[in-house]
Design a protein around this motif. Structure first.
Motif, PDB file in Angstrom:
ATOM      1  N   GLU A  35      -1.367  -7.195  -6.613  1.00  0.00           N
ATOM      2  CA  GLU A  35      -0.534  -6.133  -6.053  1.00  0.00           C
ATOM      3  C   GLU A  35      -0.554  -4.849  -6.877  1.00  0.00           C
ATOM      4  N   GLY A  46      -4.657  -8.399   2.565  1.00  0.00           N
ATOM      5  CA  GLY A  46      -3.645  -8.193   3.604  1.00  0.00           C
ATOM      6  C   GLY A  46      -4.266  -8.176   4.986  1.00  0.00           C
ATOM      7  N   GLY A 119       3.256  -3.704   4.527  1.00  0.00           N
ATOM      8  CA  GLY A 119       2.157  -3.230   3.697  1.00  0.00           C
ATOM      9  C   GLY A 119       1.313  -2.193   4.420  1.00  0.00           C
ATOM     10  N   GLU A 145       8.833  -0.096   1.025  1.00  0.00           N
ATOM     11  CA  GLU A 145       8.256  -0.742  -0.157  1.00  0.00           C
ATOM     12  C   GLU A 145       9.124  -1.909  -0.617  1.00  0.00           C
ATOM     13  N   HIS A 148       8.630  -4.766   1.797  1.00  0.00           N
ATOM     14  CA  HIS A 148       7.323  -5.393   1.573  1.00  0.00           C
ATOM     15  C   HIS A 148       7.402  -6.391   0.411  1.00  0.00           C
TER      16      HIS A 148
END
Length: 199
Positions: A35, A46, A119, A145, A148
């Motif tokens: 990440e 992803g 994402g 964010e 996510h």
């Protein structure tokens, strides 16, 4: 279905389900670990996970018996009844997913789908990815964010619960569920088979 040493060898998981399962485990692990430092790898993982989710949704409708959602997605009452029966050590033995396992499949797919969506929303805010130019660019970036990361961590938590469930079920029913997801077959005591759904 064949009999050997008083056991029935039942083909449960088809090759595509097994490839999906282990590919999803691998891709999520890579995505989670990359990440911060390897964003390009993270992005492609992803996309790969998103493709796997779409495949599983389709395969859950048109795939073979034990891959279909109708085989293992049940109402909450049946899930609760199954979980309570675990405490007595007398839970029904299902050939495919038990009700709790079915619920976990749905929860994991949903949580992973949300993780991928948020994402891709972050990418869209940088005018990249398949959602670029859509309404998602107007969402709050800090909120997206946070969602996510929340969904990614929620998925990890579900994975740990899933692994614990596999261990408990393997011990209670004296079967190796990990091996079954590799080979595609389960070995069941012939005298205990009661039907196609559970034993």
């Amino acid at each position: 279905m064949s009999t050997h040493d008083s056991q029935q060898v039942i083909k449960v998981w088809d090759p595509l389900v097994r490839v999906f399962h282990w590919s999803l485990a691998l891709f999520f692990t890579i995505a989670y670990l990359t990440e911060d430092d390897f964003e390009t790898v993270h992005f492609y993982m992803g996309y790969a996970i998103s493709a796997l989710i779409l495949f599983r949704l389709l395969w859950g409708i048109v795939g073979p018996e034990y891959a279909r959602f109708t085989n293992f997605v049940t109402g909450k009452d049946r899930v609760v009844r199954y979980l309570k029966s675990l405490l007595t050590g007398k839970a029904e033995h299902y050939v495919g997913h038990n009700p709790a396992g079915g619920m976990m499949v749905v929860a994991l797919l949903l949580m992973l789908a949300l993780t991928c969506f948020f994402g891709m929303t972050l990418l869209a805010m940088d005018d990249a990815g398949p959602l670029a130019g859509s309404f998602v660019i107007y969402l709050n970036e800090d909120l997206v964010e946070g969602l996510h990361e929340l969904c990614a961590n929620g998925t990890l938590m579900l994975v740990f619960i899933h692994i614990a469930g596999v261990i408990v079920s393997s011990v209670l029913h004296r079967e190796n569920l990990i091996r079954a997801m590799i080979t595609g077959v389960k070995k069941l005591n012939a005298g205990k088979v009661k039907g196609d759904t559970h034993v």
